[in-house]
Design a protein around this motif. Structure first.
Motif, PDB file in Angstrom:
ATOM      1  N   GLY A 324       0.952  -1.145  -0.013  1.00  0.00           N
ATOM      2  CA  GLY A 324      -0.082  -0.011   0.064  1.00  0.00           C
ATOM      3  C   GLY A 324       0.779   1.223  -0.130  1.00  0.00           C
ATOM      4  N   LYS A 325       2.131   1.249  -0.340  1.00  0.00           N
ATOM      5  CA  LYS A 325       2.829   2.503  -0.611  1.00  0.00           C
ATOM      6  C   LYS A 325       3.931   2.368  -1.593  1.00  0.00           C
ATOM      7  N   GLU A 326       4.279   3.608  -1.853  1.00  0.00           N
ATOM      8  CA  GLU A 326       5.222   3.524  -3.262  1.00  0.00           C
ATOM      9  C   GLU A 326       6.599   3.541  -2.507  1.00  0.00           C
ATOM     10  N   ARG A 327       7.420   3.117  -3.416  1.00  0.00           N
ATOM     11  CA  ARG A 327       9.041   3.023  -3.073  1.00  0.00           C
ATOM     12  C   ARG A 327      10.052   3.715  -4.101  1.00  0.00           C
ATOM     13  N   GLY A 328      11.101   3.838  -3.911  1.00  0.00           N
ATOM     14  CA  GLY A 328      11.826   4.678  -4.669  1.00  0.00           C
ATOM     15  C   GLY A 328      12.362   3.533  -5.821  1.00  0.00           C
ATOM     16  N   LEU A 329      13.138   4.126  -6.658  1.00  0.00           N
ATOM     17  CA  LEU A 329      13.743   3.176  -7.765  1.00  0.00           C
ATOM     18  C   LEU A 329      14.853   2.228  -7.538  1.00  0.00           C
ATOM     19  N   SER A 330      14.537   0.757  -7.512  1.00  0.00           N
ATOM     20  CA  SER A 330      15.417   0.013  -7.246  1.00  0.00           C
ATOM     21  C   SER A 330      16.916   0.123  -8.204  1.00  0.00           C
ATOM     22  N   ALA A 331      17.630  -0.780  -7.827  1.00  0.00           N
ATOM     23  CA  ALA A 331      19.181  -0.476  -8.387  1.00  0.00           C
ATOM     24  C   ALA A 331      18.746  -0.682 -10.165  1.00  0.00           C
ATOM     25  N   ARG A 332      18.105  -1.952 -10.245  1.00  0.00           N
ATOM     26  CA  ARG A 332      17.478  -2.425 -11.644  1.00  0.00           C
ATOM     27  C   ARG A 332      16.827  -1.431 -12.541  1.00  0.00           C
ATOM     28  N   GLU A 333      16.091  -0.689 -11.465  1.00  0.00           N
ATOM     29  CA  GLU A 333      15.108   0.454 -12.190  1.00  0.00           C
ATOM     30  C   GLU A 333      16.059   1.579 -12.425  1.00  0.00           C
ATOM     31  N   THR A 334      16.840   1.621 -11.795  1.00  0.00           N
ATOM     32  CA  THR A 334      17.863   2.913 -11.947  1.00  0.00           C
ATOM     33  C   THR A 334      18.867   2.684 -13.276  1.00  0.00           C
ATOM     34  N   LEU A 335      19.336   1.373 -13.310  1.00  0.00           N
ATOM     35  CA  LEU A 335      20.092   0.987 -14.410  1.00  0.00           C
ATOM     36  C   LEU A 335      19.304   1.024 -15.802  1.00  0.00           C
ATOM     37  N   MET A 336      17.894   0.814 -15.683  1.00  0.00           N
ATOM     38  CA  MET A 336      16.977   0.797 -16.798  1.00  0.00           C
ATOM     39  C   MET A 336      17.071   2.362 -17.277  1.00  0.00           C
ATOM     40  N   ARG A 337      16.990   3.171 -16.207  1.00  0.00           N
ATOM     41  CA  ARG A 337      16.633   4.810 -16.158  1.00  0.00           C
ATOM     42  C   ARG A 337      17.870   5.330 -16.979  1.00  0.00           C
ATOM     43  N   ASN A 338      18.992   4.954 -16.417  1.00  0.00           N
ATOM     44  CA  ASN A 338      20.300   5.468 -16.989  1.00  0.00           C
ATOM     45  C   ASN A 338      20.405   4.991 -18.391  1.00  0.00           C
ATOM     46  N   PHE A 339      19.979   3.936 -18.848  1.00  0.00           N
ATOM     47  CA  PHE A 339      20.236   3.243 -20.051  1.00  0.00           C
ATOM     48  C   PHE A 339      19.255   4.119 -21.039  1.00  0.00           C
ATOM     49  N   LEU A 340      18.125   4.321 -20.629  1.00  0.00           N
ATOM     50  CA  LEU A 340      17.427   5.327 -21.531  1.00  0.00           C
ATOM     51  C   LEU A 340      17.868   6.688 -21.787  1.00  0.00           C
ATOM     52  N   MET A 341      18.214   7.426 -20.602  1.00  0.00           N
ATOM     53  CA  MET A 341      18.893   8.483 -20.871  1.00  0.00           C
ATOM     54  C   MET A 341      20.145   8.488 -21.832  1.00  0.00           C
ATOM     55  N   PHE A 342      20.628   7.634 -21.767  1.00  0.00           N
ATOM     56  CA  PHE A 342      21.964   7.368 -22.668  1.00  0.00           C
ATOM     57  C   PHE A 342      21.470   7.228 -24.223  1.00  0.00           C
ATOM     58  N   ASP A 343      20.429   6.231 -24.291  1.00  0.00           N
ATOM     59  CA  ASP A 343      20.334   5.696 -25.652  1.00  0.00           C
ATOM     60  C   ASP A 343      19.230   6.679 -26.461  1.00  0.00           C
ATOM     61  N   ASP A 344      18.397   6.988 -25.523  1.00  0.00           N
ATOM     62  CA  ASP A 344      17.408   8.092 -26.175  1.00  0.00           C
ATOM     63  C   ASP A 344      17.604   9.498 -26.245  1.00  0.00           C
ATOM     64  N   PHE A 345      18.731   9.989 -25.590  1.00  0.00           N
ATOM     65  CA  PHE A 345      19.199  11.218 -25.360  1.00  0.00           C
ATOM     66  C   PHE A 345      20.565  11.688 -25.606  1.00  0.00           C
ATOM     67  N   TYR A 346      21.189  11.288 -24.861  1.00  0.00           N
ATOM     68  CA  TYR A 346      22.536  11.627 -24.873  1.00  0.00           C
ATOM     69  C   TYR A 346      23.554  11.257 -26.100  1.00  0.00           C
ATOM     70  N   SER A 347      23.014  10.085 -26.610  1.00  0.00           N
ATOM     71  CA  SER A 347      23.842   9.598 -27.817  1.00  0.00           C
ATOM     72  C   SER A 347      22.558   8.898 -28.790  1.00  0.00           C
ATOM     73  N   SER A 348      21.647   9.870 -29.024  1.00  0.00           N
ATOM     74  CA  SER A 348      20.609   9.156 -29.642  1.00  0.00           C
ATOM     75  C   SER A 348      20.896   9.193 -31.258  1.00  0.00           C
ATOM     76  N   GLU A 349      20.458   8.506 -31.819  1.00  0.00           N
ATOM     77  CA  GLU A 349      20.622   7.989 -33.417  1.00  0.00           C
ATOM     78  C   GLU A 349      20.050   9.347 -34.333  1.00  0.00           C
ATOM     79  N   LYS A 350      19.150  10.021 -33.604  1.00  0.00           N
ATOM     80  CA  LYS A 350      18.333  11.065 -34.402  1.00  0.00           C
ATOM     81  C   LYS A 350      18.242  12.098 -33.390  1.00  0.00           C
ATOM     82  N   ILE A 351      18.081  13.541 -34.066  1.00  0.00           N
ATOM     83  CA  ILE A 351      17.482  14.475 -33.198  1.00  0.00           C
ATOM     84  C   ILE A 351      16.273  14.229 -32.528  1.00  0.00           C
ATOM     85  N   THR A 352      16.153  14.588 -31.409  1.00  0.00           N
ATOM     86  CA  THR A 352      14.936  13.927 -30.681  1.00  0.00           C
ATOM     87  C   THR A 352      14.205  15.429 -30.019  1.00  0.00           C
ATOM     88  N   VAL A 353      12.957  15.023 -30.396  1.00  0.00           N
ATOM     89  CA  VAL A 353      11.827  16.137 -29.959  1.00  0.00           C
ATOM     90  C   VAL A 353      11.108  15.692 -29.010  1.00  0.00           C
TER      91      VAL A 353
END
Length: 566
Positions: A324-353
């Motif tokens: 019945g309560k929400e918790r912060g990101l787990s280590a594995r969820e944090t890894l997924m978040r960091n990958f999305l930041m890298f692949d979708d934005f930091y080093s994206s294959e296209k301009i991202t809007v």
């Protein structure tokens, strides 16, 4: 008329083509009978060895996908008519996955895994045709059944790589599923199947010998009763893969650990985490195979992370329901978040809007289709068909991007993203930044309040003054992140359309952007975007030139600034 009744009433190949949505019968026949080619390749199995994949050409794949959808609809209708909960087969089924398959076997004393030998190859052309001819749910005419078999089969059997192979195997395997389920139920066991992986589990102290037993040499042997049913269905057991796992050791079902809760094998996670670290530091990553190290594509790494994240997501949902309560990101969820930041934005294959909402993406998509000839800098040639396509992509928001990245549209989510992106890129990414910018597209309205302090004027290098927001082509934020603000004060993206478009009447209703407006008098952005899509050929999108002009300016600025950034 239901899908299955329509199919049963088809008496000719021409009628089947029509049901599958192909109006040009000659083209349908050409694709199915003459333009039949596949690209074959092998992939390494996790357990060793290789798997042959045969992928159909795009035209044939379109026919096979249509057949797959039709047969899946038929299967759903059969379950509904018989009031059956389709919880035995979890492979390639709607709302089913390896996760729902594994869930059935959590916290059991014993788990038995059986693999079927040459699963797809065992279902040959004659068997597919015979099934649709004689099965009482179909009983199709020979011409129709033969055509289905011809669409589905390659080199005489169902190929791995065809869109319709999975659903046909589920139809053919349905009777075996029922028979094995009955044996399991009689012996106090749970039964599921995912493609060629069969699993039984029980909480009994001793695993029922009517299903499997351990011989004097310690070998796990499937019982004659189960073996007979599998052989009767036209399959053989791959004895070397049969495993009986006790709760005192690691129990796995379709690659997921099920002892106490769903979890990914720790070594799989650690390997994936190391690959991400390598990617963030060098821009590439490698996978150790049986013989060598091979470079792993980002798409493949994303697939590994999605697999890990899907289990984390399932556990979080289950956990939050009970706690019945929400918790912060787990280590594995944090890894997924960091990958999305890298692949979708930091080093994206296209301009991202990044836009403020889903409907903005619709407007921009069709605006660019209309205006693209004026913007060669925003076009790139597709490597497969050499067709011109956008050099940019419009980011799609999902429930997962909302959870992991705080991105779900609206300026408040974008403000969170801007803050997190700077922190994460500075602390986790060592490789050089990508060649493409990320652009946040903003309405010039009161929603800017949470973001305006982040906007740097390119002319002064200082934070932009409030009364001047929108006057410059773009604003720099940090890293490769920019903002474009619409030029006029109190201007929203819908204001880029002509008044004749904004004043349109649909079923006597007028367009109103306020989500709280009276539905009896007004329609909202969702219906308006569908109107734009349906009338894209006659609508003027000239008002959107200011957006694309500014995107060009951003792209040019980043080409210069990136060199300085390095």
């Amino acid at each position: 008329m239901d899908k299955i009744d329509r199919l049963r009433n088809a008496s000719t190949r021409r009628e089947l083509a029509r049901i599958l949505g192909f109006k040009d019968y000659s083209q349908f026949c050409y694709v199915v009978y003459r333009k039949r080619y596949y690209t074959s390749f092998t992939i390494e199995k996790k357990s060793g060895g290789t798997r042959q994949i045969s992928s159909p050409n795009p035209a044939l794949k379109k026919v096979q996908s249509a057949l797959s959808d039709l047969l899946q609809n038929c299967l759903d209708e059969l379950h509904e008519r018989r009031e059956i909960n389709p919880n035995l087969s979890h492979g390639f089924m709607r709302e089913r996955s390896i996760i729902t398959n594994a869930e059935k076997h959590i916290r059991k004393r014993h788990v038995l895994n059986i693999d079927l030998k040459d699963f797809f190859d065992s279902i040959n052309f004659g068997r597919v045709r015979g099934y649709f001819k004689s099965n009482r749910d179909f009983e199709l005419p020979e011409e129709v059944a033969t055509t289905i078999a011809h669409i589905a089969c390659y080199n005489g059997s169902l190929p791995q790589g065809s869109p319709c192979s999975p659903v046909i195997t589920n139809l053919i395997m349905n009777i075996l599923d029922i028979r094995l389920y009955q044996i399991a139920k009689k012996n106090g066991c749970t039964y599921t199947r995912y493609a060629d992986d069969i699993s039984f589990s029980t909480r009994k102290f001793q695993f029922p010998s009517e299903l499997a037993y351990i011989d004097k040499d310690g070998n796990v042997l499937v019982s004659n009763k189960v073996r007979k049913e599998i052989r009767r269905a036209g399959f053989l057991i791959k004895d070397s893969k049969t495993r009986l796992q006790k709760s005192t050791s690691r129990q796995e079902v379709t690659g997921i650990v099920v002892n106490k809760r769903l979890s990914i094998k720790n070594e799989y996670y650690k390997t994936t985490r190391a690959m991400c670290s390598e990617l963030f530091n060098t821009g590439v990553c490698f996978l150790e195979t049986n013989s060598d190290f091979v470079e792993l594509s980002r798409a493949a790494l994303r697939g590994r992370l999605n697999h890990i994240d899907s289990v984390e997501r399932r556990n979080r949902v289950k956990g939050e329901k009970t706690q019945g309560k929400e918790r912060g990101l787990s280590a594995r969820e944090t890894l997924m978040r960091n990958f999305l930041m890298f692949d979708d934005f930091y080093s994206s294959e296209k301009i991202t809007v990044l836009c403020e909402g889903k409907t903005d993406n619709v407007y921009l998509k069709y605006a660019f289709e209309s205006l693209k000839d004026s913007y060669p800098e925003l076009l790139i040639r597709d490597s497969l068909d050499n067709q011109a396509c956008p050099r940019f992509r419009l980011y799609n928001y999902t429930p997962r991007t909302k959870f992991l990245l705080k991105l779900n549209g609206g300026t408040s989510g974008l403000a969170h993203f801007i803050n997190d992106y700077e922190k994460i890129s500075k602390s986790h990414f060592e490789t050089e930044i990508g060649v493409h910018p990320v652009i946040v597209l903003l309405d010039n309205d009161t929603g800017l309040k949470s973001i305006k302090n982040k906007l740097i004027s390119p002319s002064t290098g200082k934070k932009v003054e409030h009364d001047k927001i929108g006057r410059e082509d773009f604003y720099y934020i940090h890293s490769n992140l920019y903002a474009i603000v619409l030029p006029e004060e109190n201007q929203e993206i819908e204001d880029l359309f002509d008044d004749s478009v904004l004043d349109v009447k649909l079923n006597g209703k007028s367009f109103n952007r306020d989500p709280q407006s009276d539905n009896n008098k007004f329609f909202g952005k969702s219906i308006f975007s569908k109107y734009i899509e349906g009338n894209k050929g006659v609508i003027s999108f000239s008002g959107f030139k200011c957006v694309f002009d500014r995107m060009v300016s951003v792209n040019r600025d980043w080409a210069v600034r990136r060199d300085e950034f390095q």
